[in-house]
Design an enzyme around this catalytic site. Structure first.
Site, PDB file in Angstrom:
ATOM      1  N   HIS A   1       0.825  -1.221   0.000  1.00 16.48           N
ATOM      2  CA  HIS A   1       0.000   0.000   0.000  1.00 16.48           C
ATOM      3  C   HIS A   1       0.856   1.268   0.000  1.00 16.48           C
ATOM      4  O   HIS A   1       2.002   1.262   0.445  1.00 16.48           O
ATOM      5  CB  HIS A   1      -0.885   0.038   1.257  1.00 16.48           C
ATOM      6  CG  HIS A   1      -1.815  -1.121   1.359  1.00 16.48           C
ATOM      7  ND1 HIS A   1      -2.312  -1.565   2.567  1.00 16.48           N
ATOM      8  CD2 HIS A   1      -2.338  -1.957   0.434  1.00 16.48           C
ATOM      9  CE1 HIS A   1      -3.101  -2.607   2.370  1.00 16.48           C
ATOM     10  NE2 HIS A   1      -3.140  -2.872   1.075  1.00 16.48           N
TER      11      HIS A   1
ATOM     12  N   LYS B   1       6.859   6.045   6.803  1.00 13.66           N
ATOM     13  CA  LYS B   1       6.485   5.108   7.877  1.00 13.66           C
ATOM     14  C   LYS B   1       7.734   4.602   8.575  1.00 13.66           C
ATOM     15  O   LYS B   1       8.755   4.339   7.944  1.00 13.66           O
ATOM     16  CB  LYS B   1       5.718   3.914   7.287  1.00 13.66           C
ATOM     17  CG  LYS B   1       4.400   4.300   6.635  1.00 13.66           C
ATOM     18  CD  LYS B   1       3.825   3.159   5.818  1.00 13.66           C
ATOM     19  CE  LYS B   1       2.626   3.640   5.020  1.00 13.66           C
ATOM     20  NZ  LYS B   1       2.204   2.644   4.025  1.00 13.66           N
TER      21      LYS B   1
ATOM     22  N   TYR C   1       3.478   1.012  13.443  1.00 14.34           N
ATOM     23  CA  TYR C   1       4.274   1.915  12.628  1.00 14.34           C
ATOM     24  C   TYR C   1       3.780   3.352  12.742  1.00 14.34           C
ATOM     25  O   TYR C   1       2.582   3.604  12.810  1.00 14.34           O
ATOM     26  CB  TYR C   1       4.343   1.464  11.168  1.00 14.34           C
ATOM     27  CG  TYR C   1       3.042   1.121  10.523  1.00 14.34           C
ATOM     28  CD1 TYR C   1       2.422  -0.102  10.765  1.00 14.34           C
ATOM     29  CD2 TYR C   1       2.426   2.009   9.650  1.00 14.34           C
ATOM     30  CE1 TYR C   1       1.229  -0.425  10.175  1.00 14.34           C
ATOM     31  CE2 TYR C   1       1.235   1.690   9.046  1.00 14.34           C
ATOM     32  CZ  TYR C   1       0.633   0.473   9.312  1.00 14.34           C
ATOM     33  OH  TYR C   1      -0.567   0.151   8.712  1.00 14.34           O
TER      34      TYR C   1
ATOM     35  N   ASP D   1      -7.196  -6.188  -1.070  1.00 10.42           N
ATOM     36  CA  ASP D   1      -5.843  -6.294  -1.628  1.00 10.42           C
ATOM     37  C   ASP D   1      -5.788  -7.228  -2.834  1.00 10.42           C
ATOM     38  O   ASP D   1      -4.918  -7.094  -3.698  1.00 10.42           O
ATOM     39  CB  ASP D   1      -4.865  -6.758  -0.543  1.00 10.42           C
ATOM     40  CG  ASP D   1      -4.570  -5.655   0.469  1.00 10.42           C
ATOM     41  OD1 ASP D   1      -5.028  -4.507   0.229  1.00 10.42           O
ATOM     42  OD2 ASP D   1      -3.930  -5.933   1.489  1.00 10.42           O
TER      43      ASP D   1
HETATM   44  C1  T46 Z   1      -4.399   2.219   7.118  1.00 10.66           C
HETATM   45  C2  T46 Z   1      -5.608   2.639   7.912  1.00 10.66           C
HETATM   46  C3  T46 Z   1      -6.777   1.908   7.891  1.00 10.66           C
HETATM   47  N1  T46 Z   1      -7.841   2.315   8.617  1.00 10.66           N
HETATM   48  C4  T46 Z   1      -9.056   1.490   8.591  1.00 10.66           C
HETATM   49  C5  T46 Z   1      -9.610   1.234   7.201  1.00 10.66           C
HETATM   50  C6  T46 Z   1     -10.162  -0.164   7.286  1.00 10.66           C
HETATM   51  O1  T46 Z   1     -11.531  -0.119   7.686  1.00 10.66           O
HETATM   52  C7  T46 Z   1      -9.366  -0.833   8.384  1.00 10.66           C
HETATM   53  C8  T46 Z   1      -8.339  -1.811   7.862  1.00 10.66           C
HETATM   54  O2  T46 Z   1      -7.578  -1.127   6.881  1.00 10.66           O
HETATM   55  P1  T46 Z   1      -6.653  -1.932   5.888  1.00 10.66           P
HETATM   56  O3  T46 Z   1      -7.338  -3.212   5.502  1.00 10.66           O
HETATM   57  O4  T46 Z   1      -6.242  -0.983   4.776  1.00 10.66           O
HETATM   58  O5  T46 Z   1      -5.411  -2.286   6.813  1.00 10.66           O
HETATM   59  P2  T46 Z   1      -4.012  -2.858   6.290  1.00 10.66           P
HETATM   60  O6  T46 Z   1      -4.248  -3.846   5.195  1.00 10.66           O
HETATM   61  O7  T46 Z   1      -3.269  -3.268   7.495  1.00 10.66           O
HETATM   62  O8  T46 Z   1      -3.338  -1.580   5.652  1.00 10.66           O
HETATM   63  C9  T46 Z   1      -2.030  -1.181   5.997  1.00 10.66           C
HETATM   64  O9  T46 Z   1      -1.186  -2.109   5.385  1.00 10.66           O
HETATM   65  C10 T46 Z   1       0.085  -1.709   4.968  1.00 10.66           C
HETATM   66  C11 T46 Z   1       1.085  -2.651   5.586  1.00 10.66           C
HETATM   67  C12 T46 Z   1       0.462  -0.317   5.137  1.00 10.66           C
HETATM   68  O10 T46 Z   1       1.633   0.038   5.108  1.00 10.66           O
HETATM   69  C13 T46 Z   1      -0.573   0.704   5.236  1.00 10.66           C
HETATM   70  O11 T46 Z   1      -0.207   1.644   6.222  1.00 10.66           O
HETATM   71  C14 T46 Z   1      -1.918   0.244   5.531  1.00 10.66           C
HETATM   72  O12 T46 Z   1      -2.604   0.406   4.314  1.00 10.66           O
HETATM   73  O13 T46 Z   1      -8.705   0.217   9.092  1.00 10.66           O
HETATM   74  C15 T46 Z   1      -7.826   3.460   9.389  1.00 10.66           C
HETATM   75  O14 T46 Z   1      -8.809   3.816  10.048  1.00 10.66           O
HETATM   76  N2  T46 Z   1      -6.677   4.212   9.404  1.00 10.66           N
HETATM   77  C16 T46 Z   1      -5.561   3.843   8.705  1.00 10.66           C
HETATM   78  O15 T46 Z   1      -4.527   4.564   8.768  1.00 10.66           O
END
Ligand code: T46
Length: 183
Positions: free
Chosen positions: A61, A71, A131, A169
């Site tokens: 991402h 980050k 992070y 993803d």
């Molecule tokens: C990133 C983020 C997400 N969210 C909410 C949005 C979704 O409802 C839930 C899960 O989000 P997501 O599926 O995008 O989470 P990851 O797959 O862990 O995403 C992260 O994964 C990789 C490793 C990264 O480096 C990014 O910082 C980040 O995108 O958290 C928030 O409220 N705030 C945030 O900053």
């Protein structure tokens, strides 16, 4: 305490100074003045934390400018393979990948500047990853690269068929199809 350069410009490995005694250990996970002494002027504004089971692949991402995030990634519990891809169009290492094992034991951290796509795979039974980000979350600016992009040929170091990837993803494009505004 040390900062180690990687082959990708700006991407650094940070190792804190560990103080051990008969109780256990102590370390400063982050100290702004130490980073500034290295010329790293980041103003972190958000801490993220995720818990994942073995085989989880989160990412790759990034957030588009002007919300692109630097980050500082570390592992509180377990171990991950942390992966950063240089997506700065004018970079000499555009499309190049750096990966490193970050673990509760090695206490290493990866500083990932804006202009990189970031992801990780979970190598332990479970992992807690934390992070720091220097820009706030901005959902509308989110972009990404699919974890199995054939041109990146990433080895997530997981056993065959173990990958756990979110529905979101699984829909990410390959790097060559990415629309990003990183010069
Ligand atoms: C990133 C983020 C997400 N969210 C909410 C949005 C979704 O409802 C839930 C899960 O989000 P997501 O599926 O995008 O989470 P990851 O797959 O862990 O995403 C992260 O994964 C990789 C490793 C990264 O480096 C990014 O910082 C980040 O995108 O958290 C928030 O409220 N705030 C945030 O900053």
């Amino acid at each position: 305490m040390s900062f180690t350069k990687t082959p990708l410009d700006g991407l650094l490995v940070f190792e804190p100074r560990i103080f051990e005694d008969n109780r256990g250990h102590f370390f400063e996970a982050y100290n702004k003045s130490l980073f500034e002494a290295e010329g790293l002027q980041y103003n972190f504004v958000q801490d993220n934390q995720s818990f994942s089971k073995y085989g989880t692949i989160r990412g790759l991402h990034y957030q588009q400018n002007p919300y692109a995030q630097c980050k500082l990634v570390r592992v509180l519990h377990g171990s991950i393979l942390d992966v950063a891809v240089d997506i700065r169009k004018k970079s000499a290492t555009y499309g190049k990948v750096f990966s490193i094992e970050l673990t509760e034991e090695n206490k290493k951290q990866l500083l990932i500047p804006a202009g990189f796509a970031h992801g990780f795979s979970v190598l332990s039974e479970t992992a807690v990853v934390m992070y720091k980000c220097d820009k706030l979350y901005n959902k509308e600016s989110e972009g990404g690269i699919i974890y199995n992009d054939p041109h990146l040929a990433l080895d997530w170091q997981l056993s065959e068929g173990a990958g756990i990837v979110s529905e979101k993803d699984l829909l990410l494009p390959q790097l060559k199809e990415c629309k990003n505004n990183f010069e």
